[in-house]
Design an enzyme around this catalytic site. Structure first.
Site, PDB file in Angstrom:
ATOM      1  N   GLY A  53       0.823  -1.202   0.000  1.00 18.96           N
ATOM      2  CA  GLY A  53       0.000   0.000   0.000  1.00 18.96           C
ATOM      3  C   GLY A  53       0.859   1.256   0.000  1.00 18.96           C
ATOM      4  O   GLY A  53       0.536   2.243  -0.675  1.00 18.96           O
ATOM      5  N   CYS A  75       2.556   1.289  12.832  1.00 19.72           N
ATOM      6  CA  CYS A  75       3.783   1.949  12.395  1.00 19.72           C
ATOM      7  C   CYS A  75       4.324   2.871  13.469  1.00 19.72           C
ATOM      8  O   CYS A  75       5.506   3.096  13.560  1.00 19.72           O
ATOM      9  CB  CYS A  75       3.522   2.773  11.144  1.00 19.72           C
ATOM     10  SG  CYS A  75       2.334   2.012  10.074  1.00 19.72           S
TER      11      CYS A  75
END
Ligand code: PLP
Length: 388
Positions: free
Chosen positions: A72, A327
């Protein structure tokens, strides 16, 4: 057996049995290079063509509008950089990009990289639900604007943006519209033609395909620069010998996801039970919109709590959850998304994200509703700040 409840599906999902079965032949006999003219190559080419058609069908696109990428993040980088550089090369005055303050780092950092290369970026604010206003977008567009990049659904708080209205506004003002739909594809019904977006990104590992495969939809007629130079794969737009097995995996995953969209009502009911149950804990606050929200997303702030400590206690109880995006979970910085919707740092630090999927059951929800209040109470007992 020790109890394990996986409630971190926005971070990643396990590879499903049907996806595993679909891709296995490409690690056995189907190892050809799609560019080879012999039979092994032709078989691989047929597989990737078929995968492309299936991905396209799942989002209402034409096969030639779908390009496979490595993830992505690559699709996000490509859409924004590709559009920005192509536009500026044709007209040096075109040097402005619009995005939002709550994007995933794959978009935010791409925009920051473009700023270093002379582009100007406007980061649109969001309201306390995490929603972007169409009027705010309209006002931000200038003659220099190339593209607006606005995520479909937020990975932390699950807020779904009014994508069609935003895309229409962009087009009225003559700019491109790209949406990072990594969290939305597979979770809600998406038709790129109805929405009118110019580009849309997705990622396999959020919908039970392996990590390391994504795709970018580029509407026919939209021309952007390449991100990866090299051979003529992906119709000359994205070099690199195709990952046939993973493209097939993405096709199977997206098809399975679309086929089970009906079951999202059950997922949504589990989400609502969690939100209702957890917001009964004193001094807790639901983050994000209650109405315009991904079916599996729960994000809730508990005052006087450290999110990381809560995660550890839940992990010990066999519950996998998250405090922000995966993340940023390695850093102790408060989430930029939670700060952007107006949370003070302490509340942002005390936020818990639970993301449920088709794999979860009502028993999982019962268990979470039993364990989270206990863990919160225990941490508050130990907290010097607490008045409980
Ligand atoms: N965009 C959003 C909204 C995401 O949630 C993620 C992953 O967490 C990405 C982009 C990046 O996708 P990938 O992990 O495939 O690079």
């Amino acid at each position: 057996m020790e109890r394990f409840v996986y409630a971190d599906n926005a971070a990643t999902t396990p590879v499903s049995e049907s996806v595993r079965r679909a891709m296995l032949p490409f690690f056995e006999d189907g190892w050809g290079n799609p560019s080879s003219l012999h039979r092994k190559g032709r078989e691989a080419k047929a597989a990737i063509d078929n995968a492309r058609s299936r991905v396209a069908a799942a989002i209402g696109a034409e096969a030639r509008e779908v390009y496979f990428t490595s993830c992505g993040s690559e699709a996000d980088n490509w859409a924004i950089k590709g559009a920005a550089y192509a536009a500026r090369r044709k007209n040096p005055e075109k040097n402005h990009i619009i995005t939002t303050v709550i994007e995933h780092p794959a978009v935010l950092e791409t925009c920051r990289a473009l700023e270093k290369d002379g582009f100007t970026v406007t980061y649109l604010p969001v309201n306390s639900d995490g929603l972007v206003s169409v009027d705010v977008l309209k006002d931000a567009i200038t003659p220099a604007t190339v593209i607006a990049a606005i995520m479909f659904a937020n990975n932390e708080i699950g807020t779904i943006q009014p994508i069609k209205a935003l895309a229409d506004t962009a087009h009225e003002k003559g700019i491109l519209f790209f949406t990072d739909a990594v969290q939305a594809v597979g979770a809600i019904d998406i038709n790129v033609k109805d929405l009118g977006v110019d580009m849309l990104s997705m990622s396999g590992h959020k919908m039970h395909a392996p990590k390391g495969i994504g795709a970018l939809y580029i509407r026919r007629g939209v021309v952007i620069d390449r991100l990866i130079n090299g051979g003529g794969q992906e119709r000359g737009q994205r070099a690199g010998t195709e990952n046939v097995a993973y493209a097939v995996a993405l096709a199977q995953a997206i098809e399975d996801a679309v086929a089970s969209l009906d079951d999202m009502k059950r997922v949504q009911a589990m989400r609502d039970r969690l939100i209702d149950g957890l917001s009964a804990i004193p001094r807790s606050y639901v983050n994000g919109s209650r109405e315009s929200r991904l079916p599996g997303n729960v994000n809730i702030a508990f005052e006087f709590i450290e999110g990381e400590s809560l995660l550890l206690l839940l992990d010990m109880a066999g519950i996998a959850a998250s405090t922000g995006s995966a993340c940023s979970s390695a850093s102790l910085e408060p989430s930029h998304v939670l700060l952007s919707i107006g949370l003070p740092v302490e509340k942002a630090h005390g936020s818990l994200r639970l993301t449920v999927s088709h794999d979860n059951t009502d028993e999982d929800i019962d268990y979470i509703l039993e364990q989270v209040p206990k863990a919160v109470a225990r941490l508050r007992e130990m907290s010097p700040l607490t008045e409980f």
